[in-house]
Motif scaffolding. Structure first.
Motif, PDB file in Angstrom:
ATOM      1  N   ARG A 158       0.819  -1.218   0.000  1.00 29.16           N
ATOM      2  CA  ARG A 158       0.000   0.000   0.000  1.00 29.16           C
ATOM      3  C   ARG A 158       0.848   1.262   0.000  1.00 29.16           C
ATOM      4  O   ARG A 158       0.660   2.157  -0.820  1.00 29.16           O
ATOM      5  N   PHE A 159       1.806   1.343   0.916  1.00 29.46           N
ATOM      6  CA  PHE A 159       2.592   2.566   1.071  1.00 29.46           C
ATOM      7  C   PHE A 159       3.787   2.640   0.129  1.00 29.46           C
ATOM      8  O   PHE A 159       4.415   3.686  -0.012  1.00 29.46           O
ATOM      9  N   GLN A 160       4.142   1.518  -0.496  1.00 31.40           N
ATOM     10  CA  GLN A 160       5.260   1.478  -1.447  1.00 31.40           C
ATOM     11  C   GLN A 160       6.567   1.956  -0.826  1.00 31.40           C
ATOM     12  O   GLN A 160       7.302   2.769  -1.394  1.00 31.40           O
ATOM     13  N   VAL A 161       6.857   1.468   0.374  1.00 27.64           N
ATOM     14  CA  VAL A 161       8.119   1.758   1.059  1.00 27.64           C
ATOM     15  C   VAL A 161       8.714   0.431   1.538  1.00 27.64           C
ATOM     16  O   VAL A 161       7.985  -0.551   1.737  1.00 27.64           O
ATOM     17  N   PRO A 162      10.042   0.372   1.734  1.00 29.95           N
ATOM     18  CA  PRO A 162      10.671  -0.844   2.267  1.00 29.95           C
ATOM     19  C   PRO A 162      10.403  -0.950   3.773  1.00 29.95           C
ATOM     20  O   PRO A 162      11.254  -0.641   4.609  1.00 29.95           O
ATOM     21  N   HIS A 163       9.210  -1.390   4.132  1.00 32.38           N
ATOM     22  CA  HIS A 163       8.725  -1.250   5.499  1.00 32.38           C
ATOM     23  C   HIS A 163       9.525  -2.067   6.513  1.00 32.38           C
ATOM     24  O   HIS A 163       9.767  -1.604   7.628  1.00 32.38           O
ATOM     25  N   ARG A 164       9.971  -3.247   6.137  1.00 32.38           N
ATOM     26  CA  ARG A 164      10.747  -4.036   7.091  1.00 32.38           C
ATOM     27  C   ARG A 164      12.112  -3.408   7.354  1.00 32.38           C
ATOM     28  O   ARG A 164      12.590  -3.378   8.494  1.00 32.38           O
ATOM     29  N   ALA A 165      12.741  -2.912   6.291  1.00 28.51           N
ATOM     30  CA  ALA A 165      14.025  -2.229   6.463  1.00 28.51           C
ATOM     31  C   ALA A 165      13.863  -0.993   7.335  1.00 28.51           C
ATOM     32  O   ALA A 165      14.694  -0.710   8.211  1.00 28.51           O
ATOM     33  N   GLU A 166      12.773  -0.243   7.125  1.00 32.65           N
ATOM     34  CA  GLU A 166      12.561   0.969   7.917  1.00 32.65           C
ATOM     35  C   GLU A 166      12.330   0.643   9.386  1.00 32.65           C
ATOM     36  O   GLU A 166      12.834   1.339  10.278  1.00 32.65           O
ATOM     37  N   LEU A 167      11.574  -0.404   9.664  1.00 33.58           N
ATOM     38  CA  LEU A 167      11.325  -0.782  11.056  1.00 33.58           C
ATOM     39  C   LEU A 167      12.608  -1.250  11.737  1.00 33.58           C
ATOM     40  O   LEU A 167      12.866  -0.902  12.902  1.00 33.58           O
ATOM     41  N   LEU A 168      13.437  -2.019  11.019  1.00 29.61           N
ATOM     42  CA  LEU A 168      14.695  -2.473  11.596  1.00 29.61           C
ATOM     43  C   LEU A 168      15.627  -1.299  11.871  1.00 29.61           C
ATOM     44  O   LEU A 168      16.213  -1.190  12.954  1.00 29.61           O
ATOM     45  N   VAL A 169      15.773  -0.410  10.880  1.00 24.76           N
ATOM     46  CA  VAL A 169      16.637   0.759  11.062  1.00 24.76           C
ATOM     47  C   VAL A 169      16.147   1.603  12.233  1.00 24.76           C
ATOM     48  O   VAL A 169      16.932   2.042  13.082  1.00 24.76           O
ATOM     49  N   GLY A 170      14.839   1.839  12.307  1.00 26.33           N
ATOM     50  CA  GLY A 170      14.285   2.617  13.405  1.00 26.33           C
ATOM     51  C   GLY A 170      14.585   1.991  14.752  1.00 26.33           C
ATOM     52  O   GLY A 170      14.942   2.697  15.722  1.00 26.33           O
ATOM     53  N   ALA A 171      14.477   0.664  14.856  1.00 19.40           N
ATOM     54  CA  ALA A 171      14.743  -0.020  16.122  1.00 19.40           C
ATOM     55  C   ALA A 171      16.209   0.108  16.530  1.00 19.40           C
ATOM     56  O   ALA A 171      16.530   0.389  17.690  1.00 19.40           O
ATOM     57  N   VAL A 172      17.118  -0.097  15.567  1.00 22.00           N
ATOM     58  CA  VAL A 172      18.555  -0.002  15.868  1.00 22.00           C
ATOM     59  C   VAL A 172      18.935   1.417  16.286  1.00 22.00           C
ATOM     60  O   VAL A 172      19.680   1.632  17.246  1.00 22.00           O
ATOM     61  N   VAL A 173      18.395   2.412  15.565  1.00 20.02           N
ATOM     62  CA  VAL A 173      18.702   3.809  15.905  1.00 20.02           C
ATOM     63  C   VAL A 173      18.154   4.160  17.284  1.00 20.02           C
ATOM     64  O   VAL A 173      18.801   4.867  18.058  1.00 20.02           O
ATOM     65  N   ALA A 174      16.961   3.681  17.602  1.00 21.84           N
ATOM     66  CA  ALA A 174      16.373   3.960  18.916  1.00 21.84           C
ATOM     67  C   ALA A 174      17.257   3.404  20.028  1.00 21.84           C
ATOM     68  O   ALA A 174      17.489   4.070  21.048  1.00 21.84           O
ATOM     69  N   ILE A 175      17.771   2.197  19.830  1.00 20.12           N
ATOM     70  CA  ILE A 175      18.663   1.607  20.834  1.00 20.12           C
ATOM     71  C   ILE A 175      19.947   2.421  20.955  1.00 20.12           C
ATOM     72  O   ILE A 175      20.432   2.705  22.060  1.00 20.12           O
ATOM     73  N   ALA A 176      20.519   2.823  19.797  1.00 19.83           N
ATOM     74  CA  ALA A 176      21.746   3.622  19.821  1.00 19.83           C
ATOM     75  C   ALA A 176      21.520   4.969  20.500  1.00 19.83           C
ATOM     76  O   ALA A 176      22.352   5.440  21.284  1.00 19.83           O
ATOM     77  N   ALA A 177      20.373   5.602  20.220  1.00 21.23           N
ATOM     78  CA  ALA A 177      20.070   6.903  20.818  1.00 21.23           C
ATOM     79  C   ALA A 177      19.893   6.802  22.321  1.00 21.23           C
ATOM     80  O   ALA A 177      20.132   7.773  23.053  1.00 21.23           O
ATOM     81  N   ALA A 178      19.484   5.646  22.791  1.00 20.18           N
ATOM     82  CA  ALA A 178      19.274   5.465  24.230  1.00 20.18           C
ATOM     83  C   ALA A 178      20.565   5.165  24.975  1.00 20.18           C
ATOM     84  O   ALA A 178      20.615   5.274  26.208  1.00 20.18           O
ATOM     85  N   THR A 179      21.632   4.803  24.237  1.00 19.73           N
ATOM     86  CA  THR A 179      22.833   4.302  24.916  1.00 19.73           C
ATOM     87  C   THR A 179      24.138   5.019  24.561  1.00 19.73           C
ATOM     88  O   THR A 179      25.164   4.737  25.189  1.00 19.73           O
ATOM     89  N   THR A 180      24.137   5.922  23.568  1.00 19.95           N
ATOM     90  CA  THR A 180      25.385   6.546  23.130  1.00 19.95           C
ATOM     91  C   THR A 180      25.384   8.047  23.404  1.00 19.95           C
ATOM     92  O   THR A 180      24.410   8.606  23.895  1.00 19.95           O
ATOM     93  N   ASP A 181      26.498   8.722  23.069  1.00 16.37           N
ATOM     94  CA  ASP A 181      26.597  10.176  23.199  1.00 16.37           C
ATOM     95  C   ASP A 181      26.853  10.799  21.831  1.00 16.37           C
ATOM     96  O   ASP A 181      27.290  10.123  20.890  1.00 16.37           O
ATOM     97  N   VAL A 182      26.584  12.103  21.718  1.00 17.36           N
ATOM     98  CA  VAL A 182      26.631  12.792  20.435  1.00 17.36           C
ATOM     99  C   VAL A 182      28.041  12.805  19.847  1.00 17.36           C
ATOM    100  O   VAL A 182      28.235  12.496  18.665  1.00 17.36           O
TER     101      VAL A 182
END
Length: 423
Positions: free
Chosen positions: A319-343
């Motif tokens: 429906r949305f014509q986006v790589p939805h699984r890749a986006e969900l995986l990337v979002g999850a990894v980034v969320a974990i990194a944002a919770a544990t790293t520094d700028v």
């Protein structure tokens, strides 16, 4: 040369071409303008002193060469993946894989840095929590379709440019000292190179235009137009802001500043501008984060299609014509990194990966023929040389960690090849 394997049954082969020149330019601007203005100026000033503007000029030259090489390659190979595709088609499968690995890993770190920037400006005491919330929200926006992402990016860029225009105007009318520019008098060659490497981190967003090649209308015409337009606008904005801040704070004051634009506003007697700058910083970082997640997910899609990452990630939402699984995986990894790293750690690690990525892009552009739209020979040569020099001029921890991550990626590739051959 290899070709992209056909996706498995049930996985749509192509994304829809919906983006024109304005959308592509806005996505590039949304990727570039945030990081340089609000994250890179102070570290670059600490490295180069009064040579900051020289470093900015050097970074712009390398970025221009990279942009030109990328534009010619993207017009010839208008598929998701950017230099992952170019390196594979022009240099061989390994170099394409290495470019994709450097991009995905390095830009995931960039996503975390931008998310943390949002958190720092919005709610300093809860920066990590706000960063994770921002990642979740923008992943949802990207999931809903690339057109919605482009629309939101257009709004964000318009707000940020308005804020920066107010900042430059206000600082220019305040108390300034032109002698503070004092360009290059206390700079060293190593310091200028390191500053250029840090500032290049901010210019690198035009890659997002190339990685969306499969979703851009008439890519042979649109991509070569959009990339230099976005880069040129960004350079003008960076120069105006850097000169304005230097005139107010001087190189030493800028180097010592945690929030350069905020401190420049106070020094110029424009305290009313401080909350405007804070809002602008948060909105800018959101724009960068949005475009970064978009680009990383598309390179993940391309690598999954070639089985360098799990092939299930190559799925495109019906429906949305986006790589939805890749986006969900990337979002999850980034969320974990944002919770544990520094700028700071995230930016240093990302810079090395980005420069390695563009080094492969320039090497790929060198192999083009005149009939394929080859740029002037000097462009990929200067771009490749500049990327390597700036990468190894970065702070030593960034070089060591970045090189180690590239070696890990190369080892994983070699292991996969040996395993496949034995089977």
């Amino acid at each position: 040369m290899s070709s992209t394997p056909s996706p498995a049954a049930g996985l749509p082969a192509e994304l829809q071409r919906r983006l024109g020149v304005p959308d592509a330019v806005m996505i590039g601007l949304g990727s570039m303008i945030g990081a340089g203005i609000f994250a890179s100026l102070a570290p670059a000033a600490r490295a180069a002193g009064s040579g900051l503007l020289l470093g900015l000029a050097l970074a712009a030259v390398v970025a221009y060469c990279n942009a030109t090489s990328s534009a010619r390659l993207a017009a010839l190979y208008p598929a998701s993946g950017g230099t992952y595709v170019y390196g594979r088609e022009r240099l061989g499968e390994f170099w394409g894989y290495l470019a994709g690995w450097a991009f995905v890993v390095g830009k995931t770190a960039s996503c975390a840095a931008m998310a943390l920037t949002v958190g720092t400006y919005v709610w300093p005491g809860q920066a990590h929590a706000v960063a994770v919330a921002a990642v979740v929200a923008l992943t949802a926006v990207n999931y809903a379709g690339v057109q919605k992402s482009a629309l939101l990016t257009r709004i964000i860029v318009a707000v940020v440019l308005a804020v920066l225009a107010v900042v430059v105007t206000s600082l220019s009318s305040g108390a300034v000292d032109a002698a503070r520019l004092d360009i290059g008098t206390d700079a060293t060659a190593g310091g200028v190179l390191q500053a250029a490497g840090l500032l290049f981190f901010a210019f690198a967003g035009y890659a997002r235009i190339a990685t969306l090649g499969e979703e851009i209308r008439d890519p042979a015409r649109t991509i070569p137009r959009a990339i230099p337009i976005a880069l040129g606008i960004t350079l003008v904005v960076y120069t105006l802001v850097a000169v304005s801040v230097l005139l107010v704070l001087g190189p030493g004051g800028l180097a010592a500043a945690d929030a350069p634009l905020t401190e420049a506003a106070r020094a110029a007697g424009a305290d009313w501008l401080v909350p405007v700058v804070r809002v602008g910083a948060a909105v800018t970082a959101l724009g960068s984060l949005l475009a970064l997640i978009l680009g990383v997910s598309r390179t993940t899609l391309a690598m999954a299609r070639d089985h360098h990452l799990p092939h299930a990630l190559a799925a495109v939402h019906p429906r949305f014509q986006v790589p939805h699984r890749a986006e969900l995986l990337v979002g999850a990894v980034v969320a974990i990194a944002a919770a544990t790293t520094d700028v700071r750690g995230a930016i240093g690690f990302s810079s090395f990966g980005v420069l390695a990525y563009y080094a492969i892009a320039n090497a790929s552009a060198w192999t083009l023929t005149p009939a394929e739209g080859r740029p002037a020979r000097a462009i990929p040569v200067v771009g490749l040389t500049g990327c390597l020099v700036l990468a190894f001029a970065l702070p030593l921890p960034s070089v060591v960690i970045g090189a180690a991550v590239l070696l890990i990626g190369a080892a994983a590739y070699a292991t996969r090849r040996v395993t496949t051959h034995r089977q």
